[in-house]
Motif scaffolding. Sequence first.
Motif, PDB file in Angstrom:
ATOM      1  N   GLY A  44      49.511  50.394  37.148  1.00 31.82           N
ATOM      2  CA  GLY A  44      49.820  51.376  35.949  1.00 31.82           C
ATOM      3  C   GLY A  44      48.801  52.328  35.766  1.00 31.82           C
ATOM      4  O   GLY A  44      48.926  53.498  36.426  1.00 31.82           O
ATOM      5  N   PRO A  45      47.706  52.206  34.820  1.00 35.28           N
ATOM      6  CA  PRO A  45      46.945  53.089  34.460  1.00 35.28           C
ATOM      7  C   PRO A  45      46.218  53.448  35.617  1.00 35.28           C
ATOM      8  O   PRO A  45      45.702  54.945  35.686  1.00 35.28           O
ATOM      9  CB  PRO A  45      46.186  52.531  33.518  1.00 35.28           C
ATOM     10  N   VAL A  46      45.698  52.609  36.365  1.00 32.37           N
ATOM     11  CA  VAL A  46      44.593  53.088  37.623  1.00 32.37           C
ATOM     12  C   VAL A  46      45.379  53.767  38.555  1.00 32.37           C
ATOM     13  O   VAL A  46      45.006  54.704  39.438  1.00 32.37           O
ATOM     14  CB  VAL A  46      43.994  51.773  38.085  1.00 32.37           C
ATOM     15  N   GLY A  47      46.603  53.585  39.014  1.00 38.13           N
ATOM     16  CA  GLY A  47      47.287  54.331  39.899  1.00 38.13           C
ATOM     17  C   GLY A  47      46.963  53.785  41.502  1.00 38.13           C
ATOM     18  O   GLY A  47      47.433  54.616  42.351  1.00 38.13           O
ATOM     19  N   LEU A  48      46.683  52.531  41.437  1.00 37.78           N
ATOM     20  CA  LEU A  48      46.517  51.811  42.829  1.00 37.78           C
ATOM     21  C   LEU A  48      47.829  51.068  43.075  1.00 37.78           C
ATOM     22  O   LEU A  48      48.766  50.656  42.579  1.00 37.78           O
ATOM     23  CB  LEU A  48      45.469  51.078  42.896  1.00 37.78           C
ATOM     24  N   ASN A  49      47.905  50.810  44.611  1.00 39.67           N
ATOM     25  CA  ASN A  49      48.865  50.089  45.025  1.00 39.67           C
ATOM     26  C   ASN A  49      48.543  49.060  46.152  1.00 39.67           C
ATOM     27  O   ASN A  49      48.877  49.096  47.325  1.00 39.67           O
ATOM     28  CB  ASN A  49      50.053  51.209  45.736  1.00 39.67           C
ATOM     29  N   PRO A  50      47.734  48.266  45.574  1.00 39.95           N
ATOM     30  CA  PRO A  50      47.197  47.166  46.479  1.00 39.95           C
ATOM     31  C   PRO A  50      48.151  46.358  47.243  1.00 39.95           C
ATOM     32  O   PRO A  50      49.199  46.063  46.729  1.00 39.95           O
ATOM     33  CB  PRO A  50      46.041  46.327  45.561  1.00 39.95           C
ATOM     34  N   LYS A  51      47.859  45.931  48.545  1.00 40.29           N
ATOM     35  CA  LYS A  51      48.726  44.881  49.111  1.00 40.29           C
ATOM     36  C   LYS A  51      48.404  43.925  48.963  1.00 40.29           C
ATOM     37  O   LYS A  51      47.212  43.210  49.083  1.00 40.29           O
ATOM     38  CB  LYS A  51      48.521  45.302  50.765  1.00 40.29           C
ATOM     39  N   VAL A  52      49.313  43.039  48.415  1.00 40.39           N
ATOM     40  CA  VAL A  52      49.017  41.546  47.979  1.00 40.39           C
ATOM     41  C   VAL A  52      49.888  40.545  48.668  1.00 40.39           C
ATOM     42  O   VAL A  52      50.882  40.896  49.085  1.00 40.39           O
ATOM     43  CB  VAL A  52      49.111  41.472  46.308  1.00 40.39           C
TER      44      VAL A  52
END
Length: 292
Positions: A44-52
Amino acid sequence: MRIAIFGKQFGEVFYERCSTLLKHLALAKAEMIIHKPFYDFLVGPVGLNPKVAGFFKDHDDLPDCEMMFSIGGDGTFLDAVTMVRNRQIPIVGINSGRLGFLADISQEELPLAVAEIMEGQFVVRELDLLKLETSIPCFGDLDFALNEMAVQKRDSSSMITIHTYLNGDFLNSYWADGLIVSTSTGSTAYSLSVGGPIMHPASQNFIINPIAPHNLTVRPLVVPNSFELKLRIEARGGKFLASLDSRSCILDESVELKVRKADFSVPVVERIGKTFYSTLRSKLMWGADKRN
């Protein structure tokens, strides 16, 4: 390598560093299991999309991992301990702010530190905890603390009396605003702020430290953590505040407290060449001359 990621919300100044951290872990082919509320913050706020590879919400659904990365400050690290508990998962403390004794990897050290850890260049040391026993389940199964247990007054105008016993022998009746029983790790936390000594985390001791005692001759006392402490409280209004690290509850003065060493320890990851002494010099600015 399967790694658990635990964290709390942080400011924009750490957004880029956090992105770098996650990229380094991905490049090292780490299988990341992320605390779901923290993942929501990253997306959300940070705007990252880490692969988990998965999520966890609490201790019960945390899968077996080779280590946990705690991203935040010392408070976040203490919360990470409540996730790991006795699972013997080593914790890496990543500091998203400034001062941090537990979360001691600074933002500037982050890329190199992560690379070293992922290459196995680290040591693991064990930190002792304390355990609180009471006649009522005030803290449930979170009846332990890495830093300290404290009792404090509730009324802002009156002190409390803490009758203290060591292995059944009477020590003292502290007339004060409160009393801190600190582990060696916690010696640089609350206890330090009220004049307690700094102790190496490997020291197997408790620090008994009064908060604003009425008698100025009453000083902090260091005892082996193999001792059992018993506390009986007298408080105006009949109630007092008890806390374990960041968790607290209100107790009746009829409740007796027993403090002893916990039957498990917490493993933490320490970089090679990064010692407790270098942390003291860095965090407390020992040897720094601010006149220049």
